[in-house]
Design a protein around this motif. Structure first.
Motif, mmCIF file in Angstrom:
data_model
loop_
_atom_site.group_PDB
_atom_site.id
_atom_site.type_symbol
_atom_site.label_atom_id
_atom_site.label_comp_id
_atom_site.label_asym_id
_atom_site.label_seq_id
_atom_site.Cartn_x
_atom_site.Cartn_y
_atom_site.Cartn_z
ATOM 1 N N ALA A 124 48.034 58.089 38.599
ATOM 2 C CA ALA A 124 47.779 59.129 39.578
ATOM 3 C C ALA A 124 47.874 58.597 41.049
ATOM 4 N N VAL A 125 47.257 57.518 41.246
ATOM 5 C CA VAL A 125 47.402 56.818 42.629
ATOM 6 C C VAL A 125 48.897 56.867 43.170
ATOM 7 N N LEU A 126 49.678 56.234 42.245
ATOM 8 C CA LEU A 126 51.126 56.089 42.470
ATOM 9 C C LEU A 126 51.586 57.409 42.724
ATOM 10 N N VAL A 127 51.417 58.601 41.893
ATOM 11 C CA VAL A 127 52.168 59.930 42.029
ATOM 12 C C VAL A 127 51.552 60.354 43.403
ATOM 13 N N GLU A 128 50.427 60.302 43.736
ATOM 14 C CA GLU A 128 49.812 60.712 45.002
ATOM 15 C C GLU A 128 50.547 60.081 46.208
ATOM 16 N N LEU A 129 50.611 58.782 46.043
ATOM 17 C CA LEU A 129 51.242 58.204 47.220
ATOM 18 C C LEU A 129 52.550 58.616 47.449
ATOM 19 N N VAL A 130 53.460 58.681 46.276
ATOM 20 C CA VAL A 130 54.937 58.683 46.415
ATOM 21 C C VAL A 130 55.200 60.265 46.705
ATOM 22 N N ALA A 131 54.732 61.053 45.926
ATOM 23 C CA ALA A 131 54.986 62.666 45.821
ATOM 24 C C ALA A 131 54.329 63.551 46.719
ATOM 25 N N TYR A 132 52.997 63.353 46.942
ATOM 26 C CA TYR A 132 51.995 64.055 47.524
ATOM 27 C C TYR A 132 51.771 63.886 49.048
ATOM 28 N N ARG A 133 51.570 62.514 49.239
ATOM 29 C CA ARG A 133 51.202 62.172 50.584
ATOM 30 C C ARG A 133 52.148 62.597 51.680
ATOM 31 N N PRO A 134 53.275 62.109 51.333
ATOM 32 C CA PRO A 134 54.388 62.604 52.569
ATOM 33 C C PRO A 134 54.485 64.106 52.937
ATOM 34 N N LEU A 135 53.899 65.117 51.909
ATOM 35 C CA LEU A 135 53.938 66.266 51.995
ATOM 36 C C LEU A 135 52.828 67.034 52.641
ATOM 37 N N ARG A 136 51.841 66.319 53.019
ATOM 38 C CA ARG A 136 50.686 66.778 52.992
ATOM 39 C C ARG A 136 50.568 67.879 54.401
ATOM 40 N N ARG A 137 51.344 67.592 55.535
ATOM 41 C CA ARG A 137 51.410 68.365 56.527
ATOM 42 C C ARG A 137 52.379 69.419 56.551
ATOM 43 N N ALA A 192 54.161 68.933 42.637
ATOM 44 C CA ALA A 192 53.282 68.777 41.592
ATOM 45 C C ALA A 192 53.864 69.127 40.243
ATOM 46 N N ILE A 193 54.477 70.490 40.246
ATOM 47 C CA ILE A 193 54.939 70.728 38.987
ATOM 48 C C ILE A 193 56.164 69.887 38.654
ATOM 49 N N ALA A 194 56.890 69.473 39.704
ATOM 50 C CA ALA A 194 58.108 68.884 39.079
ATOM 51 C C ALA A 194 57.493 67.352 38.693
ATOM 52 N N VAL A 195 56.760 66.798 39.018
ATOM 53 C CA VAL A 195 56.279 65.394 38.325
ATOM 54 C C VAL A 195 55.523 65.720 37.136
ATOM 55 N N SER A 196 55.038 66.953 36.896
ATOM 56 C CA SER A 196 54.687 67.268 35.662
ATOM 57 C C SER A 196 55.690 67.122 34.795
ATOM 58 N N VAL A 197 56.746 67.773 34.951
ATOM 59 C CA VAL A 197 58.043 68.114 34.264
ATOM 60 C C VAL A 197 58.468 66.668 34.013
ATOM 61 N N LEU A 198 58.566 66.033 35.072
ATOM 62 C CA LEU A 198 59.056 64.377 34.989
ATOM 63 C C LEU A 198 58.339 63.734 34.133
ATOM 64 N N LEU A 199 57.052 63.603 34.330
ATOM 65 C CA LEU A 199 56.315 62.853 33.326
ATOM 66 C C LEU A 199 56.557 63.269 31.771
ATOM 67 N N GLN A 200 56.271 64.403 31.379
ATOM 68 C CA GLN A 200 56.691 64.847 30.093
ATOM 69 C C GLN A 200 58.049 64.579 29.459
ATOM 70 N N ASN A 201 59.011 64.395 30.563
ATOM 71 C CA ASN A 201 60.391 64.266 29.985
ATOM 72 C C ASN A 201 60.553 62.530 29.717
ATOM 73 N N LEU A 202 59.771 61.832 31.010
ATOM 74 C CA LEU A 202 59.953 60.390 30.708
ATOM 75 C C LEU A 202 59.089 60.049 29.343
ATOM 76 N N GLY A 203 57.857 60.767 29.171
ATOM 77 C CA GLY A 203 57.100 60.649 27.974
ATOM 78 C C GLY A 203 58.026 60.702 26.692
ATOM 79 N N ARG A 204 58.940 61.919 26.739
ATOM 80 C CA ARG A 204 59.649 62.143 25.498
ATOM 81 C C ARG A 204 60.891 61.123 25.303
ATOM 82 N N ILE A 205 61.430 60.591 26.545
ATOM 83 C CA ILE A 205 62.352 59.421 26.407
ATOM 84 C C ILE A 205 61.833 58.176 26.109
#
Lengths: 294, 314
Positions: A77-90, A100-113
């Motif tokens: 979660a710390v990694l996700v926040e750092l890479v995908a959420y923090r740059p978009l805060r403003r 956030a929704i893209a990270v969710s789909v990404l993690l599901q598919n990474l999990g599947r693979i």
């Protein structure tokens, strides 16, 4: 009557897990007003790490596997926040929600693979069985007792962190007013990372609980994630006791509906509840509406 | 060399056979662009509306309750699909329009998941096996509808109503202070966007040989969202272009045996776009900015619609 009590107990066991996930939603929302759609996936990752640890490293005590799962989910979660959420805060809100929704789909598919789409099961941890309360005609499974007990311990620990430690005070200050908190010398970036870590590690623990009772698969986070979000809204988003109460309530209502009506409509009921809460009392049971100031 | 030629021939035939699907996705993306781009609201359950439209239309054409001749049945199915889907949009919009935007996101997400899970269990629309549907509409008819939808979107964007929607997106409080009815406008936007998804659903149900719940899973919502974000929220040309490209992407991935990775590709594309190029592939450019067209085609209205193309205030 005994049937009702049985549904109530099952509901409490599931509800305590929803409550733990809901705490993560509500903490993150309280601090940066973001619905972290990927939160259910942190739970899924925690479950996989737990299953992996217990299956591959034979003889690992459950407690150790639980801690590893919580750490893994928290760090992710710390990694996700750092890479995908923090740059978009403003940026406009819609971009970080999209991330956030893209990270969710990404993690599901990474999990599947990475893990494959077939379900993985946990090695048995307890003697199967249950404690019967003959006079009431109610059975409590050992695993349910374990989950209920440990959930209470984790919630108490969270309460201690938030109310009795320095970083907890910083968290409360940041959620009240992030700019003022920064002016007071609080490292708000660190506080946000820490909030993500704590929230996701609770979700990771739930992943292990879930895996022990059901099984582990890449999409396992979706339904509990949605239910827990509804729980957070029901309790009043941003409120920690609200999330706990909301989680228990949703768990109980779902089990009563599944028991007395049909389990097919269990998910639909959660959704109807969300629409009802938003229509009648959008601030939830314990939440407060913040006025918009210009 | 021959394999390259083979690849392109099969790509060409894939494009031709996907033309109807491309049309459907263009309409879907336009509907979501109306909600997420023009109005800056956040809906992520567009496939749910699409499913409602497709199943409403299919229920009418398959069961044919009034026993009308087929062109009438087709017209009825399209109208009913738009109406029912618009109504679903209304039901979702009512509780959410007063609240912060995030609630709409979770409501639409929940809606799309529930719709699909109900479709899996409703026997009169075939449950998990789905419905075999008559193919009443041709590629030509679909693209006629695409043209009408584009015209509708274009005219809306430069109408008084469109400007009001843009004003509300840019600053809710300022817009309200000059008399914009925020709640009513947000409900209207969601109804219109959902209605377009209903049209796309009716066209899909009447052109595909069968529909099933698996075809409307949450992945589809993500695909449509990616089209809008790749094209640029609010950009018209960009979103149409992105819809065409991304409808073909899964087919291309299938040709090179990477079909399993398509959702991975879509999600990475989404993240990279919002982080690196939030204004979309074309940025501020629209079709009418081409030097050739610029002399004859000047839209009268707000010229820069794409979200993120304006300087962000911090």
């Amino acid at each position: 009557m005994s049937e009702f009590l049985q549904f109530l107990i099952n509901g409490l066991a599931v509800g305590s897990m929803y409550a733990l996930i809901a705490l993560g939603y509500t903490m993150v929302y309280g601090i940066i007003q973001l619905i972290n759609f990927a939160h259910g996936e942190f739970m899924m990752m925690g479950a996989f790490v737990g299953a992996f640890t217990l299956n591959r490293l034979q003889g690992t005590p459950l407690a150790v596997a639980l801690v590893i799962s919580m750490l893994a989910a928290g760090l992710l979660a710390v990694l996700v926040e750092l890479v995908a959420y923090r740059p978009l805060r403003r940026q406009p809100k819609i971009f970080v929600l999209t991330a956030a929704i893209a990270v969710s789909v990404l993690l599901q598919n990474l999990g599947r693979i990475v893990f494959g789409s077939s379900a993985v099961s946990f090695p048995a941890q307890f003697p199967q069985g249950s404690i019967g309360l003959e006079s009431l005609g109610v059975w409590v499974e050992y695993s349910q007792l374990f989950v209920l007990g440990l959930s209470l311990v984790l919630m108490a620990a969270l309460w201690l962190i938030v109310h009795k430690t320095k970083i907890g005070a910083a968290m409360r200050a940041t959620s009240q007013d992030i700019d003022a908190a920064r002016l007071m010398g609080i490292n708000t970036n660190l506080v946000i990372s820490f909030t993500f870590f704590i929230g996701a590690s609770l979700a990771g623990a739930v992943g292990v609980f879930y895996g022990m009772q059901y099984s582990v698969d890449p999409l396992m986070g979706v339904q509990p994630g949605l239910a827990a979000f509804v729980a957070a809204v029901l309790g009043g988003i941003g409120s920690l006791p609200g999330a706990m109460i909301g989680g228990l309530l949703i768990g109980i209502i779902e089990n009563l509906v599944a028991g007395y009506l049909s389990s097919t409509y269990q998910g639909a009921i959660t959704f109807v509840l969300l629409i009802l809460v938003l229509s009648i009392k959008p601030t939830g049971l314990l939440g407060r509406m913040a006025p918009v100031k210009v | 060399m021959t394999s390259v030629i083979e690849f392109f021939t099969s790509l060409g035939s894939t494009i031709f056979s996907s033309l109807d699907l491309i049309g459907v996705y263009v309409i879907l993306a336009l509907g979501l662009n109306l909600i997420n781009g023009m109005a800056g609201m956040f809906s992520i359950g567009h496939a749910g509306f699409w499913a409602v439209g497709a199943y409403t239309a299919a229920a009418i054409t398959v069961h044919d309750p009034l026993s009308t001749p087929w062109p009438v049945t087709l017209a009825l199915s399209i109208i009913a699909a738009i109406a029912v889907t618009g109504f679903a949009g209304l039901v979702l919009a009512l509780p959410c329009s007063r609240l912060a935007g995030d609630y709409l996101a979770i409501a639409t997400l929940g809606f799309s998941i529930i719709v699909v899970s109900l479709l899996y269990n409703l026997d009169f629309v075939g449950a998990a096996t789905g419905l075999s549907t008559p193919t009443y509409v041709s590629k030509g008819f679909i693209w006629l509808m695409v043209a009408l939808s584009l015209l509708f979107y274009y005219r809306l964007q430069y109408s008084n109503l469109g400007r009001t929607i843009l004003a509300l997106r840019e600053d809710e409080i300022a817009a309200q202070s000059i008399g914009v009815n925020r709640v009513r406008l947000k409900i209207l936007v969601l109804v219109l966007g959902a209605g377009m998804a209903g049209l796309a659903g009716a066209l899909f149900a009447n052109s595909a040989t069968y529909i099933n719940p698996a075809g409307f899973e949450f992945d589809q919502s993500i695909k449509i969202l990616t089209m809008v974000v790749l094209g640029g929220l609010g950009s018209l040309t960009g979103v149409v272009l992105a819809a065409v490209l991304l409808t073909l992407l899964p087919e291309v991935l299938r040709l090179v045996n990477l079909a399993d990775y398509q959702m991975l590709v879509f999600s990475v594309l989404l993240i990279v776009m919002v982080l690196v190029r939030p204004q979309g592939i074309l940025g501020r450019k629209e079709l009418w900015d081409l030097p050739l067209l610029r002399r004859y085609w000047r839209p009268s209205g707000p010229l820069r619609v794409a979200l993120g193309s304006v300087e962000v205030k911090s």
